[in-house]
Scaffold this motif. Structure first.
Motif, mmCIF file in Angstrom:
data_model
loop_
_atom_site.group_PDB
_atom_site.id
_atom_site.type_symbol
_atom_site.label_atom_id
_atom_site.label_comp_id
_atom_site.label_asym_id
_atom_site.label_seq_id
_atom_site.Cartn_x
_atom_site.Cartn_y
_atom_site.Cartn_z
ATOM 1 N N GLU A 104 0.636 -1.343 -0.070
ATOM 2 C CA GLU A 104 0.036 0.078 0.060
ATOM 3 C C GLU A 104 1.099 1.092 0.026
ATOM 4 O O GLU A 104 0.409 2.136 -0.715
ATOM 5 C CB GLU A 104 -0.839 0.091 1.280
ATOM 6 C CG GLU A 104 -1.945 1.143 1.497
ATOM 7 C CD GLU A 104 -1.741 2.501 1.753
ATOM 8 O OE1 GLU A 104 -2.193 3.303 1.448
ATOM 9 O OE2 GLU A 104 -0.667 2.264 2.607
ATOM 10 N N LEU A 105 1.788 1.373 1.084
ATOM 11 C CA LEU A 105 2.786 2.333 0.921
ATOM 12 C C LEU A 105 3.482 2.501 -0.472
ATOM 13 O O LEU A 105 3.725 3.735 -0.954
ATOM 14 C CB LEU A 105 3.739 2.207 1.855
ATOM 15 C CG LEU A 105 4.886 3.324 2.295
ATOM 16 C CD1 LEU A 105 4.053 4.607 2.410
ATOM 17 C CD2 LEU A 105 5.844 2.949 3.356
ATOM 18 N N ALA A 106 3.903 1.346 -1.005
ATOM 19 C CA ALA A 106 4.610 1.430 -2.327
ATOM 20 C C ALA A 106 3.864 2.240 -3.507
ATOM 21 O O ALA A 106 4.066 2.847 -4.442
ATOM 22 C CB ALA A 106 5.007 0.213 -2.747
ATOM 23 N N ASP A 107 2.566 1.846 -3.415
ATOM 24 C CA ASP A 107 1.399 2.095 -4.266
ATOM 25 C C ASP A 107 1.319 3.710 -4.148
ATOM 26 O O ASP A 107 1.135 4.420 -5.238
ATOM 27 C CB ASP A 107 0.221 1.516 -4.266
ATOM 28 C CG ASP A 107 0.187 -0.024 -4.782
ATOM 29 O OD1 ASP A 107 1.360 -0.270 -5.438
ATOM 30 O OD2 ASP A 107 -0.607 -0.684 -4.308
ATOM 31 N N ARG A 108 1.225 4.078 -3.200
ATOM 32 C CA ARG A 108 0.989 5.452 -2.524
ATOM 33 C C ARG A 108 2.276 6.294 -3.188
ATOM 34 O O ARG A 108 1.993 7.407 -3.994
ATOM 35 C CB ARG A 108 0.668 5.909 -1.242
ATOM 36 C CG ARG A 108 -0.727 5.513 -1.046
ATOM 37 C CD ARG A 108 -1.146 6.086 0.526
ATOM 38 N NE ARG A 108 -0.378 5.489 1.536
ATOM 39 C CZ ARG A 108 0.355 6.119 2.468
ATOM 40 N NH1 ARG A 108 0.466 7.529 2.122
ATOM 41 N NH2 ARG A 108 1.117 5.781 3.531
ATOM 42 N N LEU A 109 3.581 5.844 -3.135
ATOM 43 C CA LEU A 109 4.708 6.561 -3.453
ATOM 44 C C LEU A 109 4.760 6.529 -4.898
ATOM 45 O O LEU A 109 5.099 7.647 -5.675
ATOM 46 C CB LEU A 109 5.882 5.719 -2.892
ATOM 47 C CG LEU A 109 6.236 6.021 -1.435
ATOM 48 C CD1 LEU A 109 7.288 5.014 -0.972
ATOM 49 C CD2 LEU A 109 6.397 7.467 -1.094
ATOM 50 N N SER A 110 4.461 5.592 -5.493
ATOM 51 C CA SER A 110 4.646 5.477 -7.120
ATOM 52 C C SER A 110 3.569 6.326 -7.828
ATOM 53 O O SER A 110 3.815 7.168 -8.671
ATOM 54 C CB SER A 110 4.000 3.888 -7.494
ATOM 55 O OG SER A 110 4.136 3.911 -8.888
ATOM 56 N N ALA A 111 2.138 6.305 -7.046
ATOM 57 C CA ALA A 111 1.354 7.455 -7.719
ATOM 58 C C ALA A 111 1.492 8.735 -7.416
ATOM 59 O O ALA A 111 1.479 9.656 -8.293
ATOM 60 C CB ALA A 111 -0.240 7.177 -7.089
ATOM 61 N N ALA A 112 2.234 9.012 -6.424
ATOM 62 C CA ALA A 112 2.668 10.511 -6.215
ATOM 63 C C ALA A 112 3.741 10.874 -6.961
ATOM 64 O O ALA A 112 3.739 12.067 -7.417
ATOM 65 C CB ALA A 112 3.016 10.692 -4.569
ATOM 66 N N ALA A 113 4.722 10.011 -7.195
ATOM 67 C CA ALA A 113 5.652 10.316 -8.067
ATOM 68 C C ALA A 113 5.181 10.553 -9.527
ATOM 69 O O ALA A 113 5.763 11.087 -10.091
ATOM 70 C CB ALA A 113 6.599 9.254 -8.114
ATOM 71 N N ARG A 114 4.264 9.750 -10.106
ATOM 72 C CA ARG A 114 3.635 10.037 -11.248
ATOM 73 C C ARG A 114 2.698 11.481 -11.417
ATOM 74 O O ARG A 114 2.462 11.882 -12.661
ATOM 75 C CB ARG A 114 2.884 8.844 -11.759
ATOM 76 C CG ARG A 114 3.562 7.594 -12.006
ATOM 77 C CD ARG A 114 2.773 6.563 -12.721
ATOM 78 N NE ARG A 114 3.735 5.242 -12.982
ATOM 79 C CZ ARG A 114 3.948 4.288 -11.962
ATOM 80 N NH1 ARG A 114 2.962 4.470 -10.901
ATOM 81 N NH2 ARG A 114 4.594 3.253 -12.151
#
Length: 327
Positions: A315-325
């Motif tokens: 979940e944390l990785a998904d949020r980081l990836s979404a924020a970076a995009r």
């Protein structure tokens, strides 16, 4: 007139050398100054006449050492100025107000070893009010810091009693290399002769310091540097309970992993297939993810963590990836 100038310069050079080391052999001093033994003895007498107490050490390894006298030697300082300077250096050493701790501690040690006892007592009394205590325990003794600084500079082996964090007491025989500030404390980086390895010692837990007068040849320092080595050791001690645990299995051998991670690879283990298992722990899932961020670019790895930690990492990785995009 030229002879007088040469004599004065040579005497000042002699004083500087005596203040640099705790003990000098007579032959070595004469060689450093480029003079005969007879001239050295005359120069030593000139220093004594000026108020410096230069003791002669008999024996095969005899020589000279500078001791405290009955009055402050002619440093162009009054008693009050000498006391004020010593207290200022104490405050700088314990509060880390300057960028060069070794310089501060060496200056403090050099000054305090020359102060007469009546002034040292005054410095100690006034120091009670200007020396801060640590946030979680007793403050570090400036006298001990100064003695250790001299031992580091002189490359002199020392013995001392040490109380570990858990309360265990031991006697250590070590080669001191550096004093490093970390986590509002002073730490000694030293080669432990009994354990044949590098160790860090919290200075306020060190007592009964004894100078052996035995010199040692310098060893290569830890490759990561003194500050990083001490920081890793302090981090391990202050880590506390870590309920979040797991491990990363890296596609690199243990030797390469240790070279890349330095002291942080201490708990890593080599696997039969040549890969390296690196334990990860923390108080929160974010601590584990932060550890993963230090894996070198291009190194493939597998994260092995139990549920529900695995879902939290995803979940944390998904949020980081979404924020970076996001733009």
């Amino acid at each position: 007139m030229v002879v007088m100038a040469d004599t004065t310069a040579r005497t000042l050079n002699l004083l500087s050398l005596l203040q640099t080391h705790r003990h000098w052999g007579g032959a070595e001093l004469a060689r450093r100054l480029g003079i005969s033994d007879r001239t050295l003895r005359r120069d030593v007498e000139r220093l004594r006449e000026l108020g410096y107490r230069v003791d002669s050490v008999p024996g095969l390894d005899g020589g000279y050492r500078l001791e405290a006298g009955s009055a402050v030697p002619p440093l162009l300082l009054t008693d009050e100025e000498a006391v004020a300077l010593a207290i200022g250096l104490r405050a700088a050493a314990t509060q880390r107000l300057v960028g060069g701790p070794d310089t501060t501690l060496a200056a403090l040690a050099k000054l305090e070893q020359l102060l007469p006892s009546r002034l040292r007592r005054r410095v100690g009394a006034l120091g009670e009010f200007v020396q801060p205590t640590g946030p979680d325990g007793p403050s570090t003794s400036p006298e001990v810091l100064g003695e250790l600084a001299l031992a580091c500079r002189d490359q002199e082996r020392v013995r001392f009693a040490y109380t570990a964090a858990g309360g265990a007491e031991s006697t250590r025989h070590a080669e001191p290399y550096a004093l490093v500030p970390a986590e509002s404390r002073w730490y000694l980086l030293a080669w432990d002769l009994d354990r044949a390895d590098w160790r860090t010692f919290r200075v306020d837990r060190l007592s009964a310091l004894f100078h052996t007068r035995a010199a040692f040849a310098p060893r290569p320092l830890p490759p990561e540097g003194t500050a990083a080595f001490v920081a890793a050791a302090v981090h391990a001690v202050h880590a506390g309970p870590r309920p979040v645990t797991g491990r990363a299995v890296l596609d690199m051998d243990l030797a390469s992993m240790r070279q890349a991670f330095g002291p942080w690879a201490e708990t890593a283990q080599e696997l039969p297939d040549g890969r390296t298992a690196w334990p990860l722990s923390g108080r929160r899932v974010q601590d584990v993810v932060f550890g993963l961020s230090w894996i070198p670019e291009g190194v493939r790895y597998v994260l092995e963590v139990p549920e529900p930690l695995r879902e939290q990492v995803l979940e944390l990785a998904d949020r980081l990836s979404a924020a970076a995009r996001r733009r």
